[in-house]
Motif scaffolding. Structure first.
Motif, PDB file in Angstrom:
ATOM      1  N   PHE A  26     -19.015   2.465   5.657  1.00 43.34           N
ATOM      2  CA  PHE A  26     -18.268   1.287   6.045  1.00 43.34           C
ATOM      3  C   PHE A  26     -17.322   2.513   4.889  1.00 43.34           C
ATOM      4  O   PHE A  26     -17.713   2.775   3.895  1.00 43.34           O
ATOM      5  CB  PHE A  26     -18.421   0.480   4.862  1.00 43.34           C
ATOM      6  CG  PHE A  26     -17.314  -1.205   5.772  1.00 43.34           C
ATOM      7  CD1 PHE A  26     -18.046  -2.070   6.067  1.00 43.34           C
ATOM      8  CD2 PHE A  26     -16.192  -0.421   6.522  1.00 43.34           C
ATOM      9  CE1 PHE A  26     -16.571  -3.390   6.088  1.00 43.34           C
ATOM     10  CE2 PHE A  26     -15.243  -1.740   6.959  1.00 43.34           C
ATOM     11  CZ  PHE A  26     -15.524  -2.694   6.686  1.00 43.34           C
ATOM     12  N   HIS A  60     -13.366   2.464   2.377  1.00 46.44           N
ATOM     13  CA  HIS A  60     -12.905   1.689   2.679  1.00 46.44           C
ATOM     14  C   HIS A  60     -11.536   2.746   1.567  1.00 46.44           C
ATOM     15  O   HIS A  60     -11.901   3.597   1.213  1.00 46.44           O
ATOM     16  CB  HIS A  60     -12.409   0.416   1.413  1.00 46.44           C
ATOM     17  CG  HIS A  60     -13.063  -0.934   2.667  1.00 46.44           C
ATOM     18  ND1 HIS A  60     -14.088  -0.829   2.856  1.00 46.44           N
ATOM     19  CD2 HIS A  60     -12.204  -2.187   2.544  1.00 46.44           C
ATOM     20  CE1 HIS A  60     -14.234  -2.039   3.858  1.00 46.44           C
ATOM     21  NE2 HIS A  60     -12.931  -2.673   3.274  1.00 46.44           N
ATOM     22  N   GLU A  90      -8.868  -3.515  -4.069  1.00 46.07           N
ATOM     23  CA  GLU A  90      -8.165  -3.115  -3.109  1.00 46.07           C
ATOM     24  C   GLU A  90      -6.732  -4.295  -3.074  1.00 46.07           C
ATOM     25  O   GLU A  90      -5.906  -4.501  -2.246  1.00 46.07           O
ATOM     26  CB  GLU A  90      -8.836  -3.273  -1.473  1.00 46.07           C
ATOM     27  CG  GLU A  90      -9.498  -4.346  -0.538  1.00 46.07           C
ATOM     28  CD  GLU A  90     -11.229  -4.559  -1.739  1.00 46.07           C
ATOM     29  OE1 GLU A  90     -11.131  -3.532  -2.843  1.00 46.07           O
ATOM     30  OE2 GLU A  90     -11.722  -5.290  -1.684  1.00 46.07           O
ATOM     31  N   PHE A  91      -7.096  -5.782  -3.757  1.00 46.55           N
ATOM     32  CA  PHE A  91      -6.420  -6.544  -4.291  1.00 46.55           C
ATOM     33  C   PHE A  91      -5.579  -6.374  -5.235  1.00 46.55           C
ATOM     34  O   PHE A  91      -5.261  -7.696  -6.235  1.00 46.55           O
ATOM     35  CB  PHE A  91      -7.327  -7.833  -4.055  1.00 46.55           C
ATOM     36  CG  PHE A  91      -7.711  -8.548  -3.299  1.00 46.55           C
ATOM     37  CD1 PHE A  91      -9.058  -7.890  -2.121  1.00 46.55           C
ATOM     38  CD2 PHE A  91      -6.910  -8.800  -2.936  1.00 46.55           C
ATOM     39  CE1 PHE A  91      -9.058  -8.109  -0.709  1.00 46.55           C
ATOM     40  CE2 PHE A  91      -7.131 -10.171  -1.552  1.00 46.55           C
ATOM     41  CZ  PHE A  91      -8.695  -9.424  -0.472  1.00 46.55           C
ATOM     42  N   HIS A 120      -5.436  -1.557   5.989  1.00 44.40           N
ATOM     43  CA  HIS A 120      -5.821  -2.481   5.620  1.00 44.40           C
ATOM     44  C   HIS A 120      -5.427  -4.059   5.152  1.00 44.40           C
ATOM     45  O   HIS A 120      -3.630  -3.873   5.433  1.00 44.40           O
ATOM     46  CB  HIS A 120      -6.370  -2.857   4.038  1.00 44.40           C
ATOM     47  CG  HIS A 120      -7.788  -3.582   3.197  1.00 44.40           C
ATOM     48  ND1 HIS A 120      -8.019  -4.088   2.317  1.00 44.40           N
ATOM     49  CD2 HIS A 120      -8.899  -3.603   3.594  1.00 44.40           C
ATOM     50  CE1 HIS A 120      -8.671  -5.205   1.663  1.00 44.40           C
ATOM     51  NE2 HIS A 120      -9.604  -4.931   2.750  1.00 44.40           N
ATOM     52  N   TRP A 124      -7.820 -15.135   8.642  1.00 47.15           N
ATOM     53  CA  TRP A 124      -8.575 -15.991   7.859  1.00 47.15           C
ATOM     54  C   TRP A 124      -7.199 -17.495   7.513  1.00 47.15           C
ATOM     55  O   TRP A 124      -7.475 -18.608   7.558  1.00 47.15           O
ATOM     56  CB  TRP A 124      -9.109 -15.974   6.671  1.00 47.15           C
ATOM     57  CG  TRP A 124      -8.502 -15.254   5.467  1.00 47.15           C
ATOM     58  CD1 TRP A 124      -7.621 -15.799   4.728  1.00 47.15           C
ATOM     59  CD2 TRP A 124      -8.365 -13.829   5.316  1.00 47.15           C
ATOM     60  NE1 TRP A 124      -6.972 -14.911   3.962  1.00 47.15           N
ATOM     61  CE2 TRP A 124      -7.576 -13.781   4.677  1.00 47.15           C
ATOM     62  CE3 TRP A 124      -9.527 -13.123   5.638  1.00 47.15           C
ATOM     63  CZ2 TRP A 124      -8.124 -11.574   4.288  1.00 47.15           C
ATOM     64  CZ3 TRP A 124     -10.339 -11.977   5.253  1.00 47.15           C
ATOM     65  CH2 TRP A 124      -9.149 -10.783   3.982  1.00 47.15           C
ATOM     66  N   ARG A 144     -14.780 -11.795  13.631  1.00 43.79           N
ATOM     67  CA  ARG A 144     -14.082 -12.411  12.867  1.00 43.79           C
ATOM     68  C   ARG A 144     -12.086 -12.278  13.607  1.00 43.79           C
ATOM     69  O   ARG A 144     -11.551 -13.013  12.855  1.00 43.79           O
ATOM     70  CB  ARG A 144     -13.430 -10.654  11.629  1.00 43.79           C
ATOM     71  CG  ARG A 144     -14.938 -11.052  10.334  1.00 43.79           C
ATOM     72  CD  ARG A 144     -14.021 -10.325   8.897  1.00 43.79           C
ATOM     73  NE  ARG A 144     -15.958 -10.278   8.307  1.00 43.79           N
ATOM     74  CZ  ARG A 144     -15.212 -10.211   7.398  1.00 43.79           C
ATOM     75  NH1 ARG A 144     -14.496  -9.583   6.621  1.00 43.79           N
ATOM     76  NH2 ARG A 144     -16.338 -10.252   6.265  1.00 43.79           N
ATOM     77  N   GLY A 181     -20.045 -12.199   9.427  1.00 39.72           N
ATOM     78  CA  GLY A 181     -19.883 -13.631   8.419  1.00 39.72           C
ATOM     79  C   GLY A 181     -20.760 -12.848   7.392  1.00 39.72           C
ATOM     80  O   GLY A 181     -20.262 -13.100   6.034  1.00 39.72           O
ATOM     81  N   CYS A 202     -22.028  -6.299   5.884  1.00 40.22           N
ATOM     82  CA  CYS A 202     -21.490  -5.399   5.352  1.00 40.22           C
ATOM     83  C   CYS A 202     -21.731  -5.115   3.865  1.00 40.22           C
ATOM     84  O   CYS A 202     -21.706  -6.285   3.010  1.00 40.22           O
ATOM     85  CB  CYS A 202     -20.279  -5.721   5.437  1.00 40.22           C
ATOM     86  SG  CYS A 202     -19.096  -6.880   4.763  1.00 40.22           S
TER      87      CYS A 202
HETATM   88  C1  LIG Z   1     -14.663  -6.271   3.488  1.00 39.38           C
HETATM   89  C2  LIG Z   1     -14.409  -6.579   2.795  1.00 39.38           C
HETATM   90  O1  LIG Z   1     -13.658  -8.550   3.934  1.00 39.38           O
HETATM   91  C3  LIG Z   1     -11.877  -9.034   2.962  1.00 39.38           C
HETATM   92  N1  LIG Z   1     -12.330  -9.889   3.224  1.00 39.38           N
HETATM   93  O2  LIG Z   1     -13.370 -10.960   4.129  1.00 39.38           O
HETATM   94  C4  LIG Z   1     -12.819 -11.981   4.083  1.00 39.38           C
HETATM   95  O3  LIG Z   1     -12.652 -13.032   3.731  1.00 39.38           O
HETATM   96  N2  LIG Z   1     -14.995 -12.412   3.997  1.00 39.38           N
HETATM   97  C5  LIG Z   1     -15.350 -13.890   4.963  1.00 39.38           C
HETATM   98  C6  LIG Z   1     -14.384 -15.163   4.494  1.00 39.38           C
HETATM   99  C7  LIG Z   1     -15.162 -16.343   4.595  1.00 39.38           C
HETATM  100  C8  LIG Z   1     -16.241 -15.987   5.499  1.00 39.38           C
HETATM  101  C9  LIG Z   1     -16.885 -14.881   5.480  1.00 39.38           C
HETATM  102  C10 LIG Z   1     -16.147 -13.896   5.248  1.00 39.38           C
HETATM  103  C11 LIG Z   1     -11.384  -7.898   2.122  1.00 39.38           C
HETATM  104  O4  LIG Z   1     -10.896  -8.852   1.993  1.00 39.38           O
HETATM  105  C12 LIG Z   1     -11.635  -7.333   1.665  1.00 39.38           C
HETATM  106  O5  LIG Z   1     -11.219  -6.481   1.182  1.00 39.38           O
HETATM  107  C13 LIG Z   1     -13.504  -6.690   2.484  1.00 39.38           C
HETATM  108  O6  LIG Z   1     -12.800  -5.950   4.039  1.00 39.38           O
END
Ligand SMILES: C[C@@H]1O/C(=N\OC(=O)Nc2ccccc2)[C@@H](O)[C@H](O)[C@@H]1O
Length: 473
Positions: free
Chosen positions: A53, A55, A76-77, A124, A221, A251, A275, A296
């Motif tokens: 991966f 980023h 990244e936030f 992103h 989301w 997703r 997930g 991941c």
């Molecule tokens: C791989 C990651 O993915 C993210 N966010 O993932 C999620 O929100 N994951 C998530 C949310 C709810 C359930 C399961 C996974 C991003 O905010 C983060 O910066 C990064 O790129």
């Protein structure tokens, strides 16, 4: 009397509840193709097992530190963590000159680590595009670098035989039409423009870079997208028509009831479940064996983008990461290990070292990973089984040496253990001792392994004499 009425009412509610569970919800925009996919593109995705991966974006420039203060949350936030004004954050684009960017070196590091695919953040949440997009000025063309770094990246990784996938965040903090929810006609009109922008960019990506094998959606989301079930359903179909064989993660979608990853009838959407983020299933979880999925993983506890200071959290060792890769393979999953290149385009020394050590292990033991999946044998404490249905071999990857000094295995009564051999001389020799109709000890002359090692088992079905066939789950 009241007690009896209460009992009757509760009984009726229980029966109604049970019936409701059985009634299939009417889902028009859920899963539409049969899973697991058996086409060649998906078979290759499954056989790859191990991916990198990446980023990379403007967030790599500050690297988690702003005006001298270190922000421990995911780098990244940082824009949100440090409450930075959008205009200030977006002006980072003028510092993105990446003098150390060397995609051929990145590809060589990835190849030596043993990955078979890569997934890179084309955009992103910040909205900055690594490619020259027709639909925004907030892209690589308007940086000091100017050139199409994504084209250079795709060419470099493709040249060494690594499949390329694109991460794309639907959530776009830069775009004025992004809405977290749809609460007014103005919201609705704005989000329609955002959806069109998203569709345009995705068609642009799969058209400009036809080598792309898959799309890794994220940032899906919020309610605005969860209310766009029909749109995302039709968008997935459109993209797959434009790029036959395209692979999409779970997703991307929400069905028309707002259910994500799995539709309202519990059917997985997309082509594999994504997930498992920075976590793995329980090693004995059998439910995940029924579908394709990917974990991941970050090397630090929670940094996807480059963070200057890795001392702020646990940093996983190569051995921890190798065990995760083997566990994923043993449970029918892929393992996507994250790298966060620096703001100048270089790969940090700690990531180079992780890639080198994992690569050294993969050079010797990748036979237990590539093209392998679950062996459908009872898990034991010494480690994990993987199985290659093409050669019928079962692989034991040993992480934990038993005090007993012997490795126990349990087979179905119908099978027998014919041979146990080593890929490398981590132990000198192995003796097999059957201790019951199903149980065997595999006894090494002495245990002096310093690294996880692999024992190859040849297990045959007594009746047919054929190699072990994975029970059709
Ligand atoms: C791989 C990651 O993915 C993210 N966010 O993932 C999620 O929100 N994951 C998530 C949310 C709810 C359930 C399961 C996974 C991003 O905010 C983060 O910066 C990064 O790129």
């Amino acid at each position: 009397m009241k007690k009896y009425i209460l009992i009757v009412v509760l009984s009726i509610l229980t029966i109604a509840g049970a019936m409701a569970q059985d009634i299939k919800k009417d889902v028009e925009y859920g899963q539409y193709n049969g899973l697991p996919r058996q086409d060649q593109a998906m078979q290759k995705w499954r056989e790859n097992r191990f991916g990198q991966f990446i980023h990379w974006g403007l967030y790599a420039i500050p690297g988690g530190i702003w005006e001298g203060k270190t922000y421990p949350y995911a780098s990244e936030f940082l824009r949100g963590s440090a409450k930075i004004a959008t205009s200030t954050w977006d002006s980072l684009i003028y510092q993105f000159d990446i003098p150390k960017y060397n995609p051929k070196e990145w590809a060589a590091i990835a190849k030596n680590m043993g990955v078979k695919y890569v997934t890179i953040t084309t955009k992103h949440h910040e909205g900055f595009c690594l490619w020259p997009s027709e639909y925004t000025d907030f892209d690589i063309e308007n940086t000091p670098y100017k050139k199409d770094l994504l084209r250079e990246f795709v060419d470099a990784y493709t040249a060494v035989g690594i499949d390329v996938n694109f991460y794309y965040s639907v959530l776009d903090w830069h775009h004025p039409d992004w809405r977290y929810d749809i609460k007014s006609d103005e919201d609705r009109a704005a989000f329609e423009r955002l959806k069109q922008f998203t569709k345009n960019q995705l068609v642009e990506l799969v058209t400009r870079y036809p080598e792309v094998k898959g799309l890794w959606f994220d940032g899906t989301w919020d309610n605005s997208w969860k209310k766009s079930g029909q749109f995302s359903y039709e968008l997935e179909k459109l993209l797959k028509n434009k790029r036959p064989g395209l692979i999409v993660n779970s997703r991307m979608r929400a069905d028309e009831h707002g259910s994500r990853h799995f539709d309202s009838n519990g059917i997985l959407m997309g082509d594999y479940e994504s997930g498992y983020e920075r976590r793995l299933p329980n090693p004995t979880d059998k439910e995940v064996l029924t579908r394709d999925w990917e974990c991941c993983m970050t090397i630090p506890e929670n940094q996807w983008g480059y963070h200057k200071d890795w001392s702020i959290s646990h940093v996983k060792s190569p051995l921890e990461l190798i065990e995760m890769l083997v566990q994923c393979t043993s449970q029918n999953g892929n393992f996507l290990l994250n790298f966060g290149p620096m703001g100048n385009g270089d790969i940090r020394p700690e990531e180079r070292e992780v890639a080198k050590e994992i690569g050294e292990w993969m050079k010797v033991n990748s036979e237990a990973i590539y093209g392998c999946g679950p062996a459908d044998l009872e898990k034991q404490d010494w480690g994990y089984y993987t199985y290659n249905e093409k050669n019928g071999k079962v692989y034991m990857t040993v992480f934990n040496n038993p005090v007993l000094g012997k490795y126990k295995i349990r087979l179905p009564k119908s099978h027998t253990l014919k041979k146990a051999s080593l890929i490398t001389k981590q132990v000198e020799s192995l003796e097999i001792k059957q201790i019951s109709p199903t149980d065997y000890f595999i006894i090494p002359d002495k245990i002096n392994n310093k690294k996880p090692f692999v024992i190859i088992l040849e297990i045959v079905d007594r009746a047919s004499g054929k190699f072990h066939q994975k029970a059709l789950t």
